[in-house]
Enzyme design. Structure first.
Site, PDB file in Angstrom:
ATOM      1  CG  ASP A 150      -1.780  -1.364   1.366  1.00  0.00           C
ATOM      2  OD1 ASP A 150      -2.241  -1.534   0.015  1.00  0.00           O
ATOM      3  OD2 ASP A 150      -1.790  -1.893   2.254  1.00  0.00           O
ATOM      4  CG  HIS A 177      -3.420  -5.400   2.727  1.00  0.00           C
ATOM      5  ND1 HIS A 177      -3.064  -4.270   1.640  1.00  0.00           N
ATOM      6  CD2 HIS A 177      -3.528  -6.456   1.769  1.00  0.00           C
ATOM      7  CE1 HIS A 177      -2.801  -4.813   0.712  1.00  0.00           C
ATOM      8  NE2 HIS A 177      -3.389  -6.187   0.831  1.00  0.00           N
TER       9      HIS A 177
HETATM   10  N1  LIG Z   1      -0.309  -8.509   1.655  1.00  0.00           N
HETATM   11  C1  LIG Z   1      -0.404  -8.031   0.570  1.00  0.00           C
HETATM   12  O1  LIG Z   1      -0.286  -6.972   0.250  1.00  0.00           O
HETATM   13  C2  LIG Z   1      -0.612  -9.064  -0.563  1.00  0.00           C
HETATM   14  C3  LIG Z   1      -0.163  -8.765  -1.945  1.00  0.00           C
HETATM   15  C4  LIG Z   1      -0.540  -9.778  -3.005  1.00  0.00           C
HETATM   16  C5  LIG Z   1      -1.104 -11.022  -2.532  1.00  0.00           C
HETATM   17  N2  LIG Z   1      -1.331 -11.370  -1.128  1.00  0.00           N
HETATM   18  C6  LIG Z   1      -1.949 -12.335  -0.783  1.00  0.00           C
HETATM   19  O2  LIG Z   1      -0.880 -13.470  -0.881  1.00  0.00           O
HETATM   20  C7  LIG Z   1      -1.426 -14.807  -1.052  1.00  0.00           C
HETATM   21  C8  LIG Z   1      -0.564 -15.505  -2.227  1.00  0.00           C
HETATM   22  O3  LIG Z   1      -0.750 -15.072  -3.443  1.00  0.00           O
HETATM   23  P1  LIG Z   1      -0.002 -15.728  -4.669  1.00  0.00           P
HETATM   24  O4  LIG Z   1      -0.469 -14.784  -6.020  1.00  0.00           O
HETATM   25  O5  LIG Z   1       1.263 -15.696  -4.326  1.00  0.00           O
HETATM   26  O6  LIG Z   1      -0.842 -16.928  -4.988  1.00  0.00           O
HETATM   27  P2  LIG Z   1      -0.242 -18.328  -5.506  1.00  0.00           P
HETATM   28  O7  LIG Z   1      -1.693 -19.220  -5.731  1.00  0.00           O
HETATM   29  O8  LIG Z   1       0.364 -17.999  -6.773  1.00  0.00           O
HETATM   30  O9  LIG Z   1       0.671 -18.994  -4.437  1.00  0.00           O
HETATM   31  C9  LIG Z   1       0.411 -19.354  -3.297  1.00  0.00           C
HETATM   32  C10 LIG Z   1       1.048 -20.567  -2.929  1.00  0.00           C
HETATM   33  O10 LIG Z   1       0.837 -20.963  -1.754  1.00  0.00           O
HETATM   34  C11 LIG Z   1       0.841 -22.415  -1.636  1.00  0.00           C
HETATM   35  N3  LIG Z   1       0.151 -23.081  -0.624  1.00  0.00           N
HETATM   36  C12 LIG Z   1      -1.067 -23.403  -0.501  1.00  0.00           C
HETATM   37  N4  LIG Z   1      -1.335 -24.079   0.561  1.00  0.00           N
HETATM   38  C13 LIG Z   1      -0.307 -23.911   1.286  1.00  0.00           C
HETATM   39  C14 LIG Z   1       0.189 -24.474   2.671  1.00  0.00           C
HETATM   40  N5  LIG Z   1      -0.645 -25.190   3.379  1.00  0.00           N
HETATM   41  N6  LIG Z   1       1.459 -24.415   3.021  1.00  0.00           N
HETATM   42  C15 LIG Z   1       2.275 -23.747   2.203  1.00  0.00           C
HETATM   43  N7  LIG Z   1       1.848 -23.164   0.935  1.00  0.00           N
HETATM   44  C16 LIG Z   1       0.625 -23.484   0.434  1.00  0.00           C
HETATM   45  C17 LIG Z   1       0.411 -22.708  -2.990  1.00  0.00           C
HETATM   46  O11 LIG Z   1       0.894 -24.136  -3.338  1.00  0.00           O
HETATM   47  C18 LIG Z   1       1.215 -21.850  -3.964  1.00  0.00           C
HETATM   48  O12 LIG Z   1       2.252 -22.057  -4.506  1.00  0.00           O
HETATM   49  C19 LIG Z   1      -2.843 -14.695  -1.504  1.00  0.00           C
HETATM   50  O13 LIG Z   1      -3.452 -14.788  -0.077  1.00  0.00           O
HETATM   51  C20 LIG Z   1      -3.079 -13.003  -1.747  1.00  0.00           C
HETATM   52  O14 LIG Z   1      -4.144 -12.535  -1.614  1.00  0.00           O
HETATM   53  C21 LIG Z   1      -1.167 -10.465  -0.399  1.00  0.00           C
HETATM   54  O1  LIG Z   2      -5.669  -7.542  -4.102  1.00  0.00           O
HETATM   55  C1  LIG Z   2      -5.489  -8.494  -3.653  1.00  0.00           C
HETATM   56  O2  LIG Z   2      -6.257  -9.468  -3.604  1.00  0.00           O
HETATM   57  C2  LIG Z   2      -3.911  -8.759  -3.291  1.00  0.00           C
HETATM   58  C3  LIG Z   2      -3.312  -7.566  -2.351  1.00  0.00           C
HETATM   59  O3  LIG Z   2      -3.720  -7.588  -1.430  1.00  0.00           O
HETATM   60  C4  LIG Z   2      -2.893  -6.395  -3.228  1.00  0.00           C
HETATM   61  O4  LIG Z   2      -3.265  -5.323  -2.547  1.00  0.00           O
HETATM   62  O5  LIG Z   2      -2.609  -6.204  -4.359  1.00  0.00           O
END
Ligand SMILES: NC(=O)c1ccc[n+]([C@@H]2O[C@H](COP(=O)([O-])OP(=O)(O)OC[C@H]3O[C@@H](n4cnc5c(N)ncnc54)[C@H](O)[C@@H]3O)[C@@H](O)[C@H]2O)c1
Ligand SMILES: O=C(O)C[C@H](O)C(=O)O
Length: 328
Positions: A150, A177
């Site tokens: 953010d 967030h």
């Molecule tokens: N905080 C933030 O600003 C922010 C920003 C972007 C995404 N996110 C969040 O991050 C998370 C991951 O996003 P992504 O795009 O990398 O998803 P993705 O699906 O590409 O990757 C997620 C990974 O988690 C793994 N996984 C699933 N269950 C698991 C477990 N029990 N133990 C270990 N690994 C496991 C999957 O195998 C996969 O490789 C989502 O929840 C997304 O919303 C948060």
């Molecule tokens: O938007 C989402 O779901 C992923 C992440 O929290 C973001 O802010 O990009």
């Protein structure tokens, strides 16, 4: 020996985040855990001629080995959004994933700094805290929700409007967030006073819903991964500066407001009895050292804060009440 473990290391965020972390001289051991594909990711990264030794661990039976004795555990594990979903819609799947990873951390790495990326962050951070409490190893100073994306977005969007350098413009973003809980404090940004009310409202909305912009553009293939990997690495490097170099670093992060040991006295008047919030925090070698007050807010920002508080409250209660002793 500094060990950093990435849980979800084979994912869209996990892979580029691990690549960025592999560049750090402050990490001796980079441990990659996922339920799929980590042997390949680890083999690939291990050929890079930087300091960190890389190990890959796949599946629940290898979680103890992956996570034990970590200094930092970064969690980007779980499912991302598709168009039309809110972050809260991810709770059903991600809450259990985060609870189980937190359980392993509480057992095998109870002193680790926990950096939580998995959504919904507003609820997953209370889940980690409750798990640590159940294992009697809870220290609010070391549990962080990563909201750096953010801040990164706000710097990019606002700098282009006011003609500042994006990399050096720091825009305070507090709250939580997700959507209306994301609260940019543009009235505290030098140069933003030249923006009209319409511009301020438009850019505030863009910061609050920046994640949706990426989800829409990816059209069913997930949410922000590369910008999140950048933001996650930036926050991890900051935490490592605190732990390894004994610096006091200043960040915005979603933490328990008791974390500075002063009952959040400085911020209580502004946020009421919320347990978690993302304020400006000083982080030292033992974790959160100081929680800063929000500072002066414009009347528009006060309105935004009033909208954020009840939403945050609901997200916090949902996360905290999810943790059921029977599962631990
Ligand atoms: N905080 C933030 O600003 C922010 C920003 C972007 C995404 N996110 C969040 O991050 C998370 C991951 O996003 P992504 O795009 O990398 O998803 P993705 O699906 O590409 O990757 C997620 C990974 O988690 C793994 N996984 C699933 N269950 C698991 C477990 N029990 N133990 C270990 N690994 C496991 C999957 O195998 C996969 O490789 C989502 O929840 C997304 O919303 C948060
Ligand atoms: O938007 C989402 O779901 C992923 C992440 O929290 C973001 O802010 O990009």
């Amino acid at each position: 020996m500094v060990k950093v473990t990435v849980c979800g290391a084979a994912g869209g965020i996990g892979q580029p985040l691990s690549l960025l972390l592999k560049q750090s001289d402050l990490i001796d051991h980079l441990s990659l855990y996922d339920i799929v594909n980590t042997p390949g990711v680890a083999a690939d990264l291990s050929h890079i001629n930087t300091k960190a030794k890389v190990t890959g661990h796949v599946g629940a039976p290898s979680l103890e080995e992956a996570i034990k004795d970590s200094d930092v555990v970064v969690i980007p594990a779980g499912v991302p959004r598709k168009p039309g979903m809110t972050r809260d819609d991810l709770f059903k799947i991600n809450a259990g994933i985060v609870r189980d990873l937190a359980t392993a951390a509480a057992k095998f790495s109870p002193k680790a700094f926990m950096l939580i990326i998995s959504n919904p962050v507003n609820s997953t951070v209370p889940i980690v805290a409750e798990v640590f409490k159940k294992h009697n190893v809870y220290d609010p100073k070391r549990i962080f929700g990563v909201t750096t994306l953010d801040i990164v977005r706000a710097s990019t969007f606002v700098s282009s409007l006011i003609g500042a350098e994006a990399h050096s413009l720091r825009v305070p973003v507090v709250g939580g967030h997700s959507g209306v809980t994301i609260l940019p404090l543009l009235s505290q940004v030098k140069g933003a006073d030249k923006l009209s009310r319409e511009q301020i409202e438009a850019v505030t909305n863009r910061i609050q819903f920046g994640g949706d912009e990426v989800v829409k553009a990816k059209d069913g293939l997930g949410s922000a991964t590369l910008s999140m990997a950048y933001a996650g690495a930036r926050f991890t490097f900051s935490v490592l500066d605190a732990i390894v170099k004994h610096k006091t670093v200043v960040e915005y992060s979603y933490v328990n407001l008791e974390a500075d040991g002063e009952g959040a006295a400085s911020i209580r008047a502004e946020v009421g009895d919320l347990e978690y919030f993302s304020p400006r925090v000083d982080i030292g070698p033992h974790g959160v050292a100081k929680i800063h007050p929000l500072g002066s807010l414009s009347s528009y920002e006060k309105q935004l804060l009033s909208a954020a508080i009840p939403e945050l409250q609901g997200n916090i209660v949902k996360g905290a009440s999810f943790v059921d002793t029977a599962h631990l």
